[in-house]
Scaffold this active site. Structure first.
Site, short mmCIF file in Angstrom:
data_model
loop_
_atom_site.label_atom_id
_atom_site.label_comp_id
_atom_site.label_asym_id
_atom_site.label_seq_id
_atom_site.Cartn_x
_atom_site.Cartn_y
_atom_site.Cartn_z
N SER A 8 5.92 12.17 -4.03
CA SER A 8 4.49 12.33 -4.28
C SER A 8 3.86 13.07 -3.11
CB SER A 8 3.86 10.95 -4.46
OG SER A 8 2.45 11.04 -4.47
N GLN B 71 2.04 -6.18 -3.08
CA GLN B 71 2.42 -6.32 -1.67
C GLN B 71 3.71 -5.51 -1.42
OE1 GLN B 71 1.37 -9.52 -3.44
NE2 GLN B 71 -0.51 -8.55 -2.83
N LYS C 266 -0.46 4.24 -8.23
CA LYS C 266 -0.33 5.63 -8.69
C LYS C 266 0.94 5.81 -9.53
CE LYS C 266 1.05 10.16 -7.51
NZ LYS C 266 0.87 11.47 -6.93
N THR D 121 -9.95 -4.60 1.75
CA THR D 121 -10.76 -5.14 2.84
C THR D 121 -11.40 -4.05 3.69
OG1 THR D 121 -8.79 -5.22 4.22
CG2 THR D 121 -9.35 -7.22 3.01
N ASN E 83 -5.28 -10.07 -3.71
CA ASN E 83 -4.95 -9.51 -2.39
C ASN E 83 -4.45 -8.07 -2.55
OD1 ASN E 83 -2.70 -10.58 -3.73
ND2 ASN E 83 -1.65 -11.23 -1.87
N ALA E 84 -3.97 -7.72 -3.73
CA ALA E 84 -3.51 -6.37 -4.00
C ALA E 84 -4.69 -5.43 -4.20
CB ALA E 84 -2.63 -6.36 -5.25
N GLY E 85 -4.49 -4.16 -3.88
CA GLY E 85 -5.46 -3.12 -4.19
C GLY E 85 -4.67 -1.90 -4.57
N HIS E 86 -4.62 -1.58 -5.85
CA HIS E 86 -3.78 -0.49 -6.34
C HIS E 86 -4.66 0.66 -6.81
CE1 HIS E 86 -0.19 -3.43 -7.15
NE2 HIS E 86 -0.61 -3.43 -5.90
N LYS F 82 1.93 2.06 -5.20
CA LYS F 82 2.47 1.47 -6.44
C LYS F 82 1.58 1.79 -7.64
CE LYS F 82 2.37 -2.51 -4.31
NZ LYS F 82 2.20 -2.13 -2.89
N ASP G 88 0.81 -1.22 0.00
CA ASP G 88 0.00 0.00 0.00
C ASP G 88 0.84 1.27 0.00
OD1 ASP G 88 -2.25 -1.64 0.09
OD2 ASP G 88 -2.31 -1.62 2.27
#
Ligand code: GDP
Ligand code: IMO
Ligand code: MG
Length: 422
Positions: free
Chosen positions: A411, A225, A21, A302, A41-44, A19, A16
């Site tokens: 950033s 991850q 962005k 999640t 499992n990733a959330g980008h 990545k 988190d």
């Protein structure tokens, strides 16, 4: 012809880091963007032109319509979730089937893998990993046990193979006395997902990538991850089940180490972790709550609260070493705008012993901090390095000196525009 290179953009802490962005921001400079590890499992998160997308399995290069995106052999893919994710992008007007190629060697997450994920977590009780529940561990376990189903299996005798693996899972679940589950609906959607996947180029992306490199094209490998969640180098057993570090770029895409160019290591100006496991810099006080609130540190997948703390240089230096990071990318500096002073963890201490290298067991260590002045300035509108407040420039210089690695990108906001190249 110059041979092209694979640059990698890797989360180097607990995930988190931002990545999605940065991959989206970098994509115009590359020909191909490829995910090499992990799955849903990733959330980008990607934000531009007032729109927000959260990608799970699809690479973050997908918004640049001229570019090929690849889901590599090191990934695991859940057909039902993949279909929902793809439908969202299609509804937003993006064409996918021509530009998104999937390795035949990537492994499939079955509905029963997700049940097993829950069952294993329940069996661990208070020692549970705090997984995302997406079946990641059981799927990679089956891969290592040489019983997994791969994307390429969709094309040959699929039903038979599916039934055999499902039966194996059901037997394990009976052995665990974990029988109170119903996957009927889920399985239907999953099968629709399998049909949907047939529309895509299910191919040998390993050849495709190497041919592209031989033609002088450049590839961006998008990590998922973070390094401290790596199956070998993370805080085991509180880790994910894939190789998230730079070695995983080679095995997860089928490219050679000498094809790797830059290794961008991305981190936040502070630390977060979601799920269980040791986290020496965790703040349980108001400061931690403030960082969570201002940084919007709630899981993209999640919705869970992310645990928050100050920057951990012990962890950062370790990850730089493991990955061979050539350039650092520092995210979310703006979240620390309001603090009078900012702490940085430079060592861990336990029972009178102080260490500056990650110990075998990170449990029970306390952070040793240095304190730096805050900048007390709104960074979100800053677009050039010359406009950095002096204390922010000093914070950057301090990290560069401590890690011996340049911070090339900074950033200061979630939007694509809020990115400064140094
Ligand atoms: P990833 O998994 O590494 O792609 O990161 P996530 O998308 O899970 O989490 C990063 C979060 O931080 C997202 O909500 C982004 O929109 C947000 N974000 C990214 N960069 C910045 C930044 O510089 N400042 C702020 N305030 N938010 C950012
Ligand atoms: P991105 O790519 C943050 C964490 C889970 C849990 C552990 C194992 O968005 O940075 P798993 O479901 O993989 O078996 O869970 O790893 N985890 C992540 N934490 N960001 C992620 O991905 C993560 N993927 C897994 O919370 O602690
Ligand atoms: Mg994420």
């Amino acid at each position: 012809m110059t041979k092209g290179k694979v640059d990698a953009l890797l989360g180097i802490v607990f995930g988190d880091e931002g990545k999605g962005k940065v991959v989206d921001y970098f994509t115009p400079r590359y020909d191909v963007v490829a995910r090499f590890a992990g799955g849903p499992n990733a959330g980008h998160t990607i934000i531009f032109d007032g729109k927000k997308f959260v990608l799970r399995s699809i690479p973050s290069g997908i918004f640049d319509e001229g570019k090929i995106n690849i889901i590599g052999n090191g990934c695991v893919i859940a057909p039902d979730l993949f279909m929902s994710e793809a439908h969202e992008l299609e509804a937003a007007g993006y064409e996918l089937t021509k530009r998104l190629h999937i390795s035949r060697r990537a492994h499939l997450i079955l509905p029963t893998h997700r049940v097993l994920d829950r069952a294993y977590e329940a069996a661990k009780g208070k020692n549970k990993v705090g997984t995302t529940g997406k079946g990641i561990g059981p799927t990679y376990s089956d891969k290592a046990a040489r019983v997994g189903l791969r994307v390429g299996d969709i094309l040959h005798n699929f039903d038979e193979k599916y039934k055999a693996l499902k039966a194996r899972h059901e037997q394990i679940l009976r052995d665990l006395h974990y029988t109170d589950y119903d996957i009927t609906e889920e399985e239907q959607k999953w099968m629709q997902g399998i049909e949907y996947m047939r529309k895509f180029n299910l191919t040998d992306t390993e050849y495709e990538l190497n041919h592209a490199l031989a033609e002088g094209k450049n590839v961006l490998a998008e990590g998922a991850q973070g390094s401290l969640l790596d199956i070998d180098h993370g805080t085991y057993p509180y880790v994910s089940s894939s190789s998230t570090t730079s070695g995983g770029v080679c095995t997860g895409l089928g490219i050679a180490p000498n094809s790797i160019g830059h290794v961008f290591g991305i981190f936040k100006a502070y630390s977060t972790r979601v799920g269980g496991g040791p986290f020496p810099v965790e703040l349980f006080d108001e400061t931690g709550d403030t960082i969570r609130h201002i940084g919007n540190e709630y899981g993209a997948v999640t919705g869970r609260n992310r645990r928050c703390g100050w920057l951990d240089l012990v962890a950062l230096k370790y990850a730089i070493m493991i990955n061979g990071v050539t350039d650092l990318v520092m995210m979310k500096g703006d979240v620390l705008d309001g603090f009078d002073t900012i702490k940085v963890c430079t060592a861990y201490t336990k029972d009178g012993e102080t260490v500056t290298e990650i110990p075998y067991d990170t449990e029970g260590w306390q952070p040793v901090y240095e304190e730096l002045p805050g900048w007390k300035t709104d960074l979100t509108a800053v677009r050039a390095e010359k406009d950095f407040p002096a204390a922010f420039a000093s914070y950057i210089a301090y990290i560069e000196k401590a890690t011996g690695t340049p911070i090339k990108i900074v950033s200061v906001g979630p939007d694509r525009e809020a990115t400064i190249i140094r």
